[in-house]
Design a protein around this motif. Structure first.
Motif, PDB file in Angstrom:
ATOM      1  N   SER A  79       3.687   1.205   4.210  1.00  0.00           N
ATOM      2  CA  SER A  79       3.942   2.566   4.682  1.00  0.00           C
ATOM      3  C   SER A  79       4.310   3.530   3.558  1.00  0.00           C
ATOM      4  CB  SER A  79       5.051   2.556   5.741  1.00  0.00           C
ATOM      5  OG  SER A  79       6.221   1.947   5.210  1.00  0.00           O
ATOM      6  N   ASN A  82       0.155   4.516  -1.494  1.00  0.00           N
ATOM      7  CA  ASN A  82      -1.047   5.335  -1.437  1.00  0.00           C
ATOM      8  C   ASN A  82      -2.299   4.493  -1.240  1.00  0.00           C
ATOM      9  OD1 ASN A  82       0.295   7.816  -1.829  1.00  0.00           O
ATOM     10  ND2 ASN A  82       0.378   7.458  -4.043  1.00  0.00           N
ATOM     11  N   GLU A  84      -4.167   1.573   1.254  1.00  0.00           N
ATOM     12  CA  GLU A  84      -4.050   1.151   2.645  1.00  0.00           C
ATOM     13  C   GLU A  84      -5.316   0.442   3.100  1.00  0.00           C
ATOM     14  OE1 GLU A  84      -4.109   4.138   5.762  1.00  0.00           O
ATOM     15  OE2 GLU A  84      -4.758   5.636   4.308  1.00  0.00           O
ATOM     16  N   THR A  96      -3.796  -0.304  11.207  1.00  0.00           N
ATOM     17  CA  THR A  96      -3.623   0.248   9.870  1.00  0.00           C
ATOM     18  C   THR A  96      -2.379  -0.321   9.202  1.00  0.00           C
ATOM     19  OG1 THR A  96      -3.335   2.309   8.606  1.00  0.00           O
ATOM     20  CG2 THR A  96      -2.381   2.240  10.827  1.00  0.00           C
ATOM     21  N   ASP A  98      -0.797   1.539   7.194  1.00  0.00           N
ATOM     22  CA  ASP A  98       0.016   2.738   7.016  1.00  0.00           C
ATOM     23  C   ASP A  98       0.959   2.922   8.201  1.00  0.00           C
ATOM     24  OD1 ASP A  98      -0.563   6.312   6.697  1.00  0.00           O
ATOM     25  OD2 ASP A  98       0.895   5.034   5.689  1.00  0.00           O
ATOM     26  N   ASN A  99       1.416   1.807   8.758  1.00  0.00           N
ATOM     27  CA  ASN A  99       2.307   1.849   9.919  1.00  0.00           C
ATOM     28  C   ASN A  99       3.119   0.554   9.912  1.00  0.00           C
ATOM     29  OD1 ASN A  99       3.417   2.719  12.384  1.00  0.00           O
ATOM     30  ND2 ASN A  99       1.930   1.491  13.519  1.00  0.00           N
TER      31      ASN A  99
END
Length: 268
Positions: A79, A82, A84, A96, A98-99
């Motif tokens: 998270s 940069n 992912e 994702t 990014d979570n």
């Protein structure tokens, strides 16, 4: 999480897994929740911030892995990173890193406009307590479609359309042949993707786009991909010997997105 439909499709892709990666160049593959995954089409794109995104698709699923720099090295997912990884399943579930996910990509070689790396990740569905695990990921000599940063990836191919009335102009196009199918993958500046596929030996004429037929299309944004449920593709020229094709298209996706006035001129 996986069902018999997914297992059947991935077994078809895995039927040649005894072959080495080198005989399947380019390659993007691994295991999704212990089920074999191999992309039918794959490409890498240098983003405006200097990061690189490696994308792959099967008929049912898509994967995107982004490293924050196009350099040999290790890049961690998470998270606060940069870098992912994103994965969209056959039933349009989007996962994702990014979570609160994690994992890494290790870029080992960048040569002659191609990238080789390994990766793995645990990704989550936003707002849902559901995790997807991708293991033993391999990226082998996947071509970078815009090898010079900032050049926009322009080439002699042309691909334009209207998406819900808004202009769509591809800055990169990638073509791949798998069996007797020609795949066209077009990306615009916002990395929205239009995919077309049709039999390699298609003659000139009009052909109906359907969700499960020989003539297919889809539209993808960062949140996932939508298949075309109806539409038409017109093949104006298709020269297998020269490796060139041109035509026009229109289609409607599952959620009602309208792609109209589509035109393409490509080499393959």
């Amino acid at each position: 999480m996986r069902n018999l439909l997914l297992l059947f499709s991935t077994l078809l892709l895995a039927s040649s897994c005894s072959e080495t990666i080198e005989t399947n160049t380019p390659a993007l593959q691994g295991e999704v929740d212990n089920v074999f995954f191999r992309a039918v089409t794959s490409n890498a794109t240098i983003n405006t911030d200097g990061s690189v995104t490696i994308s792959g698709e099967t008929a049912l699923e898509t994967i995107e892995v982004t490293a924050e720099s196009l350099e040999v090295g290790t890049y961690l997912f998470g998270s606060d990173s940069n870098s992912e990884a994103n994965f969209t399943t056959f039933d349009d579930a989007f996962y994702t890193t990014d979570n609160s996910g994690n994992g890494k990509i290790v870029i080992s070689n960048i040569e002659e406009g191609k990238i080789t790396a390994t990766f793995n990740f645990n990704a989550r569905r936003p707002g849902i307590n559901d995790t997807l695990n991708f293991q033993e990921g391999i990226i082998y000599e996947v071509p970078i479609t815009n090898a010079v940063p900032g050049d926009g990836g322009q080439n002699n191919d042309q691909f334009t359309a209207l998406v819900d009335g808004a202009n769509y102009t591809a800055v990169t196009t990638q073509t791949n042949v798998a069996g007797n199918t020609l795949f066209i993958i077009a990306n615009n500046q916002q990395n929205f993707v239009i995919n077309l596929s049709f039999p390699l030996d298609t003659a000139t004429g009009d052909f109906e786009i359907t969700e499960g037929g020989d003539y297919r299309a889809s539209y993808a944004i960062s949140g996932g991909s939508e298949n075309a449920i109806s539409g038409m593709i017109t093949i104006t020229t298709n020269d297998n010997a020269a490796g060139t094709a041109s035509g026009s298209f229109q289609f409607e996706t599952t959620s009602g997105i309208m792609v109209t006035n589509g035109n393409f001129t490509i080499t393959y």
